[in-house]
Structure formats: C-alpha cells, structure tokens
Design an enzyme around this catalytic site. Structure first.
Site, short mmCIF file in Angstrom:
data_model
loop_
_atom_site.label_atom_id
_atom_site.label_comp_id
_atom_site.label_asym_id
_atom_site.label_seq_id
_atom_site.Cartn_x
_atom_site.Cartn_y
_atom_site.Cartn_z
N ASP A 67 0.82 -1.21 0.00
CA ASP A 67 0.00 0.00 0.00
C ASP A 67 0.86 1.26 0.00
OD1 ASP A 67 0.98 -0.38 2.56
OD2 ASP A 67 -0.97 -0.72 3.49
N ASN A 136 -7.37 -2.49 14.07
CA ASN A 136 -8.78 -2.82 13.79
C ASN A 136 -8.91 -4.07 12.91
OD1 ASN A 136 -7.86 -1.91 11.36
ND2 ASN A 136 -9.28 -0.20 11.16
N HIS A 138 -7.12 -4.62 10.11
CA HIS A 138 -6.86 -4.41 8.69
C HIS A 138 -5.56 -5.09 8.26
CE1 HIS A 138 -4.75 -0.22 9.32
NE2 HIS A 138 -3.83 -1.16 9.18
N GLU A 143 -9.60 -1.87 5.10
CA GLU A 143 -10.25 -1.50 6.35
C GLU A 143 -11.53 -2.31 6.56
OE1 GLU A 143 -8.57 0.14 8.32
OE2 GLU A 143 -8.10 2.19 7.73
C1 GLP Z 1 -0.41 0.40 8.58
C2 GLP Z 1 -0.11 -0.41 7.32
C3 GLP Z 1 -0.34 -1.87 7.53
C4 GLP Z 1 0.33 -2.31 8.83
C5 GLP Z 1 -0.33 -1.62 9.97
C6 GLP Z 1 0.19 -2.04 11.33
O1 GLP Z 1 -1.70 0.85 8.67
N1 GLP Z 1 -0.87 0.01 6.20
O2 GLP Z 1 0.18 -2.59 6.42
O3 GLP Z 1 0.19 -3.69 8.97
O4 GLP Z 1 -0.09 -0.23 9.81
O5 GLP Z 1 1.22 -1.24 11.72
P1 GLP Z 1 2.17 -1.51 12.94
O6 GLP Z 1 2.99 -2.70 12.56
O7 GLP Z 1 2.99 -0.27 13.05
O8 GLP Z 1 1.31 -1.77 14.12
#
Ligand code: GLP
Length: 242
Positions: A67, A136, A138, A143
């Site tokens: 992404d 959440n 995702h 989402e």
């Molecule tokens: C972002 C990314 C996700 C990632 C998520 C979790 O929103 N788009 O791909 O998995 O954060 O992030 P973290 O690993 O910092 O908790």
C-alpha cells in the site's frame, strides 16, 4: 495455519527473517510482497544484517508493497516508498526498477490502481507476502467494511487507523486520509503469507483474526482460508490465545 510463538519482538523479527532468507536463497528471482509499519521493521533490520554478512543476494529479487498513502511524494519521509528505501532497499543490492509500490501522487488514482493490480497479476501474485496487522484487523489498508474488496483500490482510512498512524507524523491532521492498497485477492494470491504481530495491544484483535468469524468486518480473518499462512507472533500478542 501455523503459529510461531516467540518470546519477544526481536525473536519474532529473526524468525520471520529466516523465512524470507530461505525464500531468497531457494528462489533468487522471487517476488516478495512487502509491508510497512513498526511490526516489520525488525525483520528488515535482520535481513540487512544477514545481507551484510554476504549471505543474501537481492539482484534478481522483485518486490511489491501492499500500500501507499495518497498525496505523499515518495521523497516525503512519511511515505511508504521512503520507508522502504530507508529501511531495506538502499541497504541491499536490489535493483530500484524491481521495487514496486503504488504511486500516491498519480493523477488518475483509478488508473494507478488498475496498473498496480495488473502488475501483481503479471507476477501471478507474490511468492511470499509479508503482513502486519492493524489495530482494527486491517491488512494492508483493507479497512473493516461490508465486503472484501478483491483488487487494488483506493480507500478512505478509518478514523482509528488515522489516529493509530498519527504517531509517525508531527500531528494527526498531517496523516493522509486516503490510500491505495492491494485488495484481499492480491494478498491471498501469494503462495505463502507471513504475518508479524507483536505486543499486548494486538492480542484481542489477533485472536479474532485467527479464530473468529471470517468477515470483512475483520479483514485479516480471510487469512484463515489461505493454505500456507504463517503467523509469527510474540507472547504478548498471543496472550489472548494461549
Ligand atoms: C499500517 C499499514 C499496515 C500495517 C499496519 C500495522 O496501517 N498500512 O500494512 O500492517 O499499519 O502497523 P504496525 O505494525 O505499526 O502496528
């Protein structure tokens, strides 16, 4: 599904790095599906360390990231392109032209989503796809919603995601409100999926993802259907399960 339980973040990163190393060594022209966020940072550090020891060759590796924020230039230090360059690509012998992320500044976002979707299709999906897990549920920026969106698409970020990701920005108002993300089919097409999850804050959602109903309200729950899904998680993240 296989769960690899580690004592802490560091061990989680090393175990996940081992999986990526085996992939790179056994198939030097692998397509790696990559992710951003704090959960996967240690894995990149581990890979760079192993590369510096002379044990890895990225010269034929191709990458596709999950992404990118809409509206951020790749040079902006909050863009996922910047994150990947700084944390992995600039430290290893990967060819820049073999690294792929959606273009968050594309004039025609729908066209950019199609281009990216076609690119993933042309690879036949990733050999191994790395994932973190949003608070959440995702994956990428898929989402919670009423349906699973299959293909690469633009998405309005959840308020909770904007708040969670604000920690990387000077203040919450600077967090982009939209992003381009691989869809669930793009992700599920990978031959193998590796998800890194760390910390007590992810414990409840991880249990829902792994053992709850398969529903678009918890996007990561679709991973239960993947034939080769590996969860690498530390004790805290698994504390609602074991
Ligand atoms: C972002 C990314 C996700 C990632 C998520 C979790 O929103 N788009 O791909 O998995 O954060 O992030 P973290 O690993 O910092 O908790």
């Amino acid at each position: 599904m296989r769960i690899i339980r580690t004592k802490d973040y560091r061990e989680m990163s090393e175990k996940a790095a081992d999986i990526f190393c085996s992939q790179i060594v056994s198939k030097p022209d692998s397509v790696l599906g990559l992710a951003t966020g704090s959960s996967v940072l240690g894995l990149y550090e581990a890979l760079v360390k192993i590369y510096r020891n002379g044990d890895l060759d990225f010269s034929e590796i191709k990458t596709v990231n999950l992404d990118e924020y809409i509206g951020l230039d790749g040079k902006s230090d909050q863009s996922y392109r910047y994150y990947m360059n700084v944390n992995l690509f600039s430290h290893v012998n990967i060819k820049p032209e073999n690294t792929n992320l959606p273009d968050g500044l594309a004039k025609d976002i729908d066209e950019e989503c199609k281009r990216y979707n076609d690119l993933i299709e042309s690879f036949g999906g990733a050999d191994v796809q790395l994932l973190g897990l949003g608070n959440n549920g995702h994956i990428g920026f898929n989402e919670p919603g009423d349906v699973f969106v299959k293909e690469t698409h633009a998405i309005d970020l959840d308020e909770s995601t904007i708040t969670a990701n604000a920690r990387f920005f000077e203040n919450e108002s600077l967090v982009p409100k939209r992003a381009i993300t691989m869809g669930v089919q793009n992700i599920m097409q990978a031959k193998q999926i590796v998800m890194c999850v760390s910390g007590i804050k992810k414990a409840k959602i991880l249990k829902e993802v792994l053992f709850g109903d398969i529903t678009p309200k918890v996007p990561g729950s679709i991973l239960q259907l993947h034939p080769d899904f590996i969860v690498v998680a530390d004790e805290e993240a698994l504390s609602s399960i074991y």
